[in-house]
Design a protein around this motif. Structure first.
Motif: not given
Length: 566
Positions: A92, A116, A120
């Motif tokens: 990610l 995003i 991650g």
């Protein structure tokens, strides 16, 4: 002879050092870009017409996603493993940076870079921290410090790399290259093998000796001093007087193999509750239901073939010290049996848990009832807000006092260099001192706040370099104990949940206070005042923890006074 299986414990080394290298790679590829945010996004944010407030919104959203991912960490690690969670997080991170390259609006940057990429980073940070705590116990401080050295090393190189990438490829090419670097975190994540694969047998200290442990079965042999009966015959523990066949059937096989009598370590209670059976079969049931972890009394079962069997303890029997409770001597066995309740055991039906209780149990939300844990999270969250805002504002601060990108990149690299030095040198020392990691962290952040306030008043090149060296070292000294304060307080079973809730707390404070610090800078047009406000937040952490220490000390002193009076 009973052979006790050896307990398997974390290796505190071995493959654990390989895992440390893997965590360093993950941190280097995913987190080293953060201090260079202003340098990387500065021109783009200027083109979009947003300055400090826009940067604060992007970083606050990023931090919120990093930390709110803590709600998922505990269940995900419990359902899968920290290695799989770290792999997903690394993917990610790279994907978020690559998708940010065509960004032409704040909404695009928020969706890709903040959401995003932030999700991650949060997953990798939590998974790698939990992995290290499974590999190390005594050297946990060294392991965490060395793994964070990867982050500091990246912070030292990344400003120079970002400057060169911007000159060569502009913003969009630079962010693509950094996205490719982030994908290398997948290689580091693969090194986080399950710690159980590398557990080693526990090595006991020689000082413990060969003393029998609690609940250990001790057998008495025929020639043991003072234990044989007066007639010189071997004395068996259970004597069924009325049925010789039963007696021989139960004990002949054992006596043929060894001269030792039946192990003398079982509970009286297993006989008491069944003492009123009406058949000889009760002897079998009593023997088969022996509790081999209780007290050690010699018992004699007396029964008749036509009447209900009774349970008695012979008058001349000698009492043996209970291995489970060595200081307790049973002086009146007749009174023990007389006072023992004879009502049958009753079990209350198990109450069915509600959905909310199941959620609380699954996510370990009962930690929120602990005031010490809440105060711990409060202090860490306040410091985290100040730290993140400092990394974001510092490049703008240097630009405001007349330094270009080259000098700014050099300043950030020098600070990161001394940060690395502190993370490599201090962890072995901190693991050997008796002071708690939380106290060491509080001392460190107190010095960080003072040094940064002094730095905020400097404009000369030489003084800025001197105070950046000092700030970098004390920052590294503080951050090596930042996450360990959680693992020091929490058990290993609750560590994923404790760390996840701690991250959620940081996210809430970042969302609440991050834009406030940005507003202070924009409204006052003063970067030094913004840096001083960060120091104020750090001092709030020190004050909150100091109050807790004082309250705990007063309670302990009061309890000691009561015990002395008693």
């Amino acid at each position: 002879m009973l052979v006790e299986p050896k307990k398997m414990v974390p290796p505190d080394g071995g493959w654990g050092w390989v895992a440390v290298i893997g965590v360093s790679i993950v941190n280097l590829c995913t987190r080293s870009i953060e201090p260079s945010f202003g340098l990387l996004f500065g021109d783009l944010l200027t083109e979009l017409g947003v300055e400090t407030t826009g940067a604060a919104l992007i970083m606050s959203t990023l931090d919120a996603l990093i930390n709110f991912s803590g709600l998922l960490v505990g269940p995900l690690i419990r359902a899968f493993s920290y290695r799989k969670v770290s792999l997903v997080g690394a993917a990610l991170c790279g994907l978020g940076l690559v998708l940010t390259s065509p960004a032409r609006s704040m909404a695009h940057i928020l969706a890709t870079y903040s959401i995003i990429n932030g999700l991650g980073v949060g997953l990798t940070a939590s998974a790698t921290f939990v992995a290290l705590n499974h590999y190390f116990v005594k050297r946990r401080g060294q392991a965490v410090g060395f793994s964070l050295a990867g982050t500091a090393f990246g912070m030292m190189l990344m400003p120079q790399a970002v400057r060169l990438l911007l000159e060569a490829y502009d913003f969009r090419g630079a962010i693509l290259v950094l996205g490719g670097v982030a994908f290398h975190a997948l290689a580091g994540s693969t090194l986080l093998q399950p710690a159980e694969w590398h557990f080693v047998p526990e090595i006991r200290d020689e000082e413990q000796g060969d003393c029998p442990k609690e609940m250990e079965t001790i057998k008495e042999i025929e020639d043991e001093d003072g234990e044989s009966p007066e007639n010189g015959q071997t004395q068996t523990l259970i004597n069924v007087k009325t049925n010789p066949d039963l007696t021989s059937k139960l004990f002949d096989d054992h006596s043929k193999k060894s001269s030792a009598a039946f192990p003398r370590n079982f509970s009286t209670m297993s006989f008491i509750t069944r003492g009123r059976k009406s058949s000889i079969i009760s002897n079998y049931s009593n023997i088969s239901n022996m509790d081999f972890t209780g007290s050690s009394l010699q018992l004699h079962l007396q029964s008749t073939e036509d009447t209900a069997s009774t349970l008695t303890i012979s008058e001349g029997v000698r009492m043996r010290r209970n291995m489970s409770y060595p200081a307790v001597q049973l002086n009146s066995h007749h009174k023990l049996i007389k006072d023992f309740p004879r009502e049958p055991l009753q079990f209350e039906p198990k109450k069915k848990e509600t959905m909310w209780k199941k959620v609380v149990h699954f996510m370990d939300l009962d930690l929120l009832k602990d005031p010490i844990y809440l105060n711990l999270v409060f202090g860490l969250s306040i410091f985290y807000v100040a730290e993140q805002n400092f990394k974001m504002v510092t490049p703008f601060f240097f630009a405001s006092i007349g330094y270009d990108k080259m000098n700014t990149a050099l300043f950030l690299s020098v600070q990161a260099l001394t940060d690395i030095l502190a993370r490599l040198v201090l962890p072995p020392i901190c693991d050997r001192v008796t002071i708690t990691k939380r106290t060491l962290f509080m001392i460190g952040i107190f010095l960080v706040g003072i040094c940064r306030s002094i730095l905020a008043e400097q404009t000369e090149y030489t003084m800025i370099m001197i105070w950046l060296v000092i700030c970098g070292f004390v920052r590294g000294a503080a951050l090596i104990n930042f996450t360990i304060t959680i693992s020091e307080y929490s058990t290993l079973e609750k560590l994923p949940a404790a760390f996840g809730l701690h991250m959620v707390g940081k996210g809430l404070f970042v969302v609440a206070l991050g834009p406030v610090l940005g507003y202070i800078r924009d409204s006052t047009q003063s970067y030094p005042l913004c840096l001083h406000s960060q120091t104020f937040l750090i001092m709030l952490c020190c004050v909150a923890w100091s109050i807790e220490y004082i309250i705990r000390w007063l309670k302990l002193r009061k309890e000691d006074t009561k015990s002395d009076t008693t």
